[in-house]
Motif scaffolding. Structure first.
Motif, mmCIF file in Angstrom:
data_model
loop_
_atom_site.group_PDB
_atom_site.id
_atom_site.type_symbol
_atom_site.label_atom_id
_atom_site.label_comp_id
_atom_site.label_asym_id
_atom_site.label_seq_id
_atom_site.Cartn_x
_atom_site.Cartn_y
_atom_site.Cartn_z
ATOM 1 N N TYR A 98 13.643 33.424 26.174
ATOM 2 C CA TYR A 98 14.393 33.182 24.941
ATOM 3 C C TYR A 98 13.462 32.815 23.779
ATOM 4 O O TYR A 98 13.706 33.221 22.640
ATOM 5 C CB TYR A 98 15.417 32.069 25.154
ATOM 6 C CG TYR A 98 16.560 32.446 26.060
ATOM 7 C CD1 TYR A 98 17.192 33.680 25.936
ATOM 8 C CD2 TYR A 98 17.024 31.567 27.034
ATOM 9 C CE1 TYR A 98 18.245 34.022 26.768
ATOM 10 C CE2 TYR A 98 18.080 31.901 27.868
ATOM 11 C CZ TYR A 98 18.674 33.133 27.731
ATOM 12 O OH TYR A 98 19.720 33.479 28.556
ATOM 13 N N ALA A 148 11.721 36.075 22.797
ATOM 14 C CA ALA A 148 12.706 36.998 22.221
ATOM 15 C C ALA A 148 13.118 36.562 20.822
ATOM 16 O O ALA A 148 13.300 37.402 19.926
ATOM 17 C CB ALA A 148 13.933 37.089 23.129
ATOM 18 N N TYR A 168 13.598 45.915 20.793
ATOM 19 C CA TYR A 168 14.381 44.680 20.772
ATOM 20 C C TYR A 168 15.653 44.857 21.590
ATOM 21 O O TYR A 168 16.017 44.006 22.421
ATOM 22 C CB TYR A 168 14.705 44.316 19.327
ATOM 23 C CG TYR A 168 15.293 42.929 19.122
ATOM 24 C CD1 TYR A 168 15.062 41.903 20.033
ATOM 25 C CD2 TYR A 168 16.073 42.651 18.007
ATOM 26 C CE1 TYR A 168 15.588 40.638 19.836
ATOM 27 C CE2 TYR A 168 16.600 41.385 17.794
ATOM 28 C CZ TYR A 168 16.364 40.384 18.712
ATOM 29 O OH TYR A 168 16.892 39.139 18.510
ATOM 30 N N GLU A 191 16.286 43.103 25.369
ATOM 31 C CA GLU A 191 17.408 42.157 25.462
ATOM 32 C C GLU A 191 18.443 42.631 26.481
ATOM 33 O O GLU A 191 18.908 41.854 27.319
ATOM 34 C CB GLU A 191 18.068 41.991 24.089
ATOM 35 C CG GLU A 191 17.290 41.138 23.106
ATOM 36 C CD GLU A 191 17.596 39.655 23.264
ATOM 37 O OE1 GLU A 191 18.472 39.308 24.068
ATOM 38 O OE2 GLU A 191 16.949 38.848 22.559
ATOM 39 N N TYR A 202 19.536 40.785 30.139
ATOM 40 C CA TYR A 202 20.891 40.371 30.524
ATOM 41 C C TYR A 202 21.354 41.097 31.784
ATOM 42 O O TYR A 202 22.080 40.531 32.608
ATOM 43 C CB TYR A 202 21.869 40.594 29.369
ATOM 44 C CG TYR A 202 21.838 39.476 28.362
ATOM 45 C CD1 TYR A 202 22.421 38.248 28.646
ATOM 46 C CD2 TYR A 202 21.199 39.629 27.137
ATOM 47 C CE1 TYR A 202 22.377 37.203 27.735
ATOM 48 C CE2 TYR A 202 21.145 38.590 26.213
ATOM 49 C CZ TYR A 202 21.738 37.383 26.518
ATOM 50 O OH TYR A 202 21.688 36.345 25.621
ATOM 51 N N MET A 218 22.025 39.138 18.308
ATOM 52 C CA MET A 218 21.068 38.733 19.338
ATOM 53 C C MET A 218 20.157 37.621 18.839
ATOM 54 O O MET A 218 19.845 36.677 19.573
ATOM 55 C CB MET A 218 20.248 39.951 19.789
ATOM 56 C CG MET A 218 21.064 40.969 20.568
ATOM 57 S SD MET A 218 20.097 42.312 21.313
ATOM 58 C CE MET A 218 19.446 43.139 19.869
ATOM 59 N N ASP A 226 19.661 33.834 20.492
ATOM 60 C CA ASP A 226 18.364 33.369 20.995
ATOM 61 C C ASP A 226 17.867 32.118 20.265
ATOM 62 O O ASP A 226 17.001 31.410 20.779
ATOM 63 C CB ASP A 226 17.312 34.478 20.859
ATOM 64 C CG ASP A 226 17.577 35.642 21.802
ATOM 65 O OD1 ASP A 226 18.254 35.428 22.827
ATOM 66 O OD2 ASP A 226 17.121 36.770 21.514
#
Length: 382
Positions: free
Chosen positions: A143, A146, A182, A186, A190, A236, A240
């Motif tokens: 996280y 990211a 990106y 992501e 998940y 997103m 994050d």
């Protein structure tokens, strides 16, 4: 029939406003647009995350846990007992008083001894503190990276400052390489969380977490398909922004660093409320739900996307209530933060020694009610 269903599902009017469609997302003049086939790349990325996680936990998280003084509690192992074990798995881990009395008669042990057996057995199934630290440190690392990677990808984009730019020339906005990676990273992460859900620490909000992961995967995938990418990157980034603070607070909680944990958790609570309960609903959801109606007529994809957004928002409200309750618990007495979603370990009673002595005596005695009394050994488990 399948071909007709395929044609129906991919009709323009379902996914786009009137007058727009899939033809607008064809590559031309050196401009690249998102495609459904791109999403297959997330499967190997998710598998890579699972492998990297195992390496990270063994080479980084475990040594870090030792460095910070994270230690597992020593539990007394529940003695083998087929009758109680069967009830534990098939009926309930928390027997009622009447069930305790019935089990007491079946096993020839006192009600108190049966209660203690169930307490010890529940403690055995609870994840160790080191395991929870490993999981938190992995998520913290992702996280954190990211968030700053997403920030770097968005800081020079006009829609980062004026969210109405999300809809400028929709859906004919070309795809940037930074947006591609990106999204793929992501979504892959998940998906890896869904793949590892069986082995991860199960908390009280397990069902809500599953709903959150599925809704997030659907949201990211759908926004990719119809080129809602500008809105997707903002969503997103907002998520994050607070997650790495929560995971770091957990890490210091497991290490017993009380003041550091409380300080970071307070920062997390503030950032979470600002990003999830203010920025997300009043800026981003407003931009995806209200502002588009001034430009286009509603369409099915519009309702689907914003329906997922509302699901996420309800989950944020649910978690915000837990967070606020946790803050109120530790602020007055300056106690360490306890994760409201985690099961707390049950401690042994003060009269444990006396009971153990009685049990040891009964161990060598006669069989009662046709069953051998509980054999309460004192072996420790790591």
């Amino acid at each position: 029939m399948l071909s007709r269903l395929h044609e129906f599902i991919w009709q323009d009017w379902i996914w786009f406003p009137e007058g727009l469609g899939w033809a607008d997302l064809k590559d031309h003049d050196g401009k690249v647009f998102p495609k459904a086939g791109d999403l297959w790349a997330t499967l190997p990325i998710a598998l890579c995350f699972l492998v990297i996680r195992q390496i990270f936990e063994r080479t980084v998280a475990i040594p870090l846990a030792s460095l910070l003084g994270v230690k597992d509690a020593q539990h007394i192992k529940a003695a083998p007992n087929p009758t109680l074990e069967s009830y534990f798995y098939k009926t309930s881990k928390h027997p009622t008083q009447s069930s305790l009395e019935s089990l007491s008669k079946q096993t020839g042990c006192s009600v108190r001894q049966v209660q203690r057996w169930f307490r010890r057995r529940r403690n055995q199934d609870r994840p160790s503190k080191v395991k929870k630290f490993r999981e938190a440190s992995w998520r913290f690392t992702f996280y954190l990276l990211a968030f700053f990677a997403g920030l770097a990808a968005l800081v020079d984009k006009p829609w980062f400052y004026d969210m109405k730019e999300v809809w400028n020339d929709f859906p004919k906005m070309p795809l940037h390489p930074s947006q591609y990676w990106y999204y793929m990273i992501e979504l892959g992460f998940y998906m890896s969380l869904v793949f590892s859900v069986a082995s991860d620490v199960k908390r009280k909000d397990f069902k809500e977490q599953i709903v959150h992961h599925v809704a997030t995967i659907l949201l990211i995938s759908f926004s990719w398909l119809v080129n809602y990418i500008r809105a997707g990157t903002l969503i997103m980034l907002v998520h994050d922004a607070s997650d790495y603070l929560m995971e770091s607070a957990k890490m210091f909680n497991y290490a017993g660093w009380r003041r550091t944990c409380n300080m970071i958790f307070t920062m997390f609570a503030v950032v979470f409320i600002i990003t999830r309960l203010v920025i997300l609903p009043f800026w981003i959801i407003h931009t995806t739900l209200v502002y588009p109606l001034t430009l286009y007529s509603p369409f099915l994809g519009f309702y689907f996307f914003n329906g997922l957004m509302i699901v996420l928002q309800f989950l944020h409200i649910f978690w915000a209530a837990l967070i606020v309750r946790m803050v109120f618990k530790f602020l007055p007495g300056n106690h360490i933060v306890e994760d409201e979603r985690s099961d707390k370990e049950e401690t042994e009673s003060e009269n444990e020694g006396d009971d153990n002595e009685r049990i040891e005596k009964s161990k060598n005695g006669h069989v009662q009610n046709g069953h051998t009394p509980l054999n309460n050994n004192h072996s420790k488990v790591e």
